[in-house]
Enzyme design. Structure first.
Site, PDB file in Angstrom:
ATOM      1  N   PRO A   1     -39.640 -96.001  26.794  1.00  0.00           N
ATOM      2  CG  PRO A   1     -37.911 -96.435  24.878  1.00  0.00           C
ATOM      3  CD  PRO A   1     -38.756 -97.109  26.010  1.00  0.00           C
ATOM      4  CD  GLU A   2     -43.423 -92.070  29.708  1.00  0.00           C
ATOM      5  OE1 GLU A   2     -43.886 -90.978  30.086  1.00  0.00           O
ATOM      6  OE2 GLU A   2     -43.288 -93.033  30.832  1.00  0.00           O
TER       7      GLU A   2
ATOM      8  CE  LYS B   1     -45.492 -92.493  24.993  1.00  0.00           C
ATOM      9  NZ  LYS B   1     -46.285 -93.605  25.745  1.00  0.00           N
TER      10      LYS B   1
ATOM     11  NE  ARG C   1     -49.801 -99.236  30.718  1.00  0.00           N
ATOM     12  CZ  ARG C   1     -50.217-100.306  30.373  1.00  0.00           C
ATOM     13  NH1 ARG C   1     -50.665-101.186  30.926  1.00  0.00           N
ATOM     14  NH2 ARG C   1     -50.306-100.529  28.753  1.00  0.00           N
TER      15      ARG C   1
END
Length: 289
Positions: A2-3, A58, A276
């Site tokens: 979730p962003e 967020k 990442r």
DNA sequence: CACTTGACCTGTCCGC
DNA sequence: TGCGGACAGGTCAAGT
């Protein structure tokens, strides 16, 4: 993961579904997921009504009618799924990722006076829920985040000023830093950098006005598209009714290594940046030393 | 001081 | 088939 677009989608769903409902009871297993004492539950949560649901960065904020708010972070695998009294089963199978609830990833269950329920599921237990006075949210919660990239008053000049707080860092690491600009995570940083034709390792002070402007616009375009698609479902993400998001069907580079760049046809490659997984078109996104 | 990396978790996937 | 290890990534603490 979730962003901003995923949290925004959950917020929009919950705001409609929860408004006016009164909490009757709360069940929770891992204390790590639900950072409220039994005293707090009794004193501030049982009997409290939901005024509305908001988002900051967020974070989800469920405002209650007694001056308190639930603050929720879904981290990577958190889900907030509402089940009314008439839809206890799963939603349409093709769009739904969650079946009968509770399931083995359920950490917290809110039951409302009308017997409808809100389930907080989190496979990896990184997410959390805590209680704050609504009046202290601005100081304790809002303040540590950078500006909202979709805010109407967030200008290109503001964006440049924020980025230049980290002039010698790679642009992707800076976009992921929530204190610079809030809400952008791994998916939308890759997508925005592709739109702006910028290599993720480019130092901020090497970005000229053209690139900064393309990035500013790219972030806003990509985030708005993702909200329109109900967010991105990589593995776990679902909205407040348990439905998957559709953005990854439209993604330009994210999780598309080996495929062709939709702009130039060159192969999309995967790198590691800021520890990442990072996806770029090596032809469109050249590194400027 | 500025910036990068590892820990927190669990489920999935890959190679042996 | 089973097992070990790598990987997934948001955030904060610890390390360089």
């Amino acid at each position: 993961m979730p962003e901003l677009p995923e949290v925004e989608t959950v917020k929009n769903g919950l705001n409609v579904l929860l408004k006016g409902r009164v909490i009757d009871s709360i069940k929770y297993d891992t204390p790590k997921s639900f950072l409220c004492s039994t005293e707090e539950v009794e004193q501030y949560l049982v009997g409290a009504g939901v005024i509305g649901v908001k988002r900051r960065a967020k974070l989800l904020l469920i405002n209650l009618d007694n001056g308190y708010s639930l603050v929720i972070h879904l981290k990577m695998t958190g889900q907030l799924v509402y089940r009314g009294t008439t839809n206890f089963g799963a939603g349409h199978p093709s769009r739904s990722l969650v079946g009968q609830l509770p399931d083995k990833s359920t950490r917290v269950i809110f039951t409302f006076r009308d017997h409808s329920r809100l389930f907080f599921n989190d496979q990896r237990k990184f997410g959390w829920i805590k209680l704050e006075r609504t009046s202290s949210l601005a100081e304790r919660v809002y303040k540590k985040f950078g500006p909202e990239p979709l805010a109407r008053d967030f200008t290109l000049a503001d964006f440049k000023k924020r980025l230049l707080l980290r002039p010698h860092s790679g642009i992707k690491a800076v976009l992921l830093d929530q204190s610079i600009v809030s809400g952008i995570g791994n998916i939308y940083s890759d997508e925005s950098l592709w739109v702006a034709k910028i290599h993720p390792l480019t130092k901020v002070d090497r970005l000229n006005d053209l690139k900064l402007s393309r990035l500013y616009k790219g972030i806003r375009v990509v985030l708005n598209e993702a909200i329109d698609q109900g967010g991105s479902t990589d593995r776990n993400y679902v909205d407040a009714l348990g439905r998957k998001g559709g953005y990854l069907n439209f993604a330009r580079v994210f999780r598309r290594e080996g495929q062709s760049c939709p702009r130039c046809g060159s192969k999309i490659i995967k790198l590691k940046v800021a520890s990442r997984g990072t996806h770029i078109c090596a032809r469109c996104q050249k590194l400027v030393a």
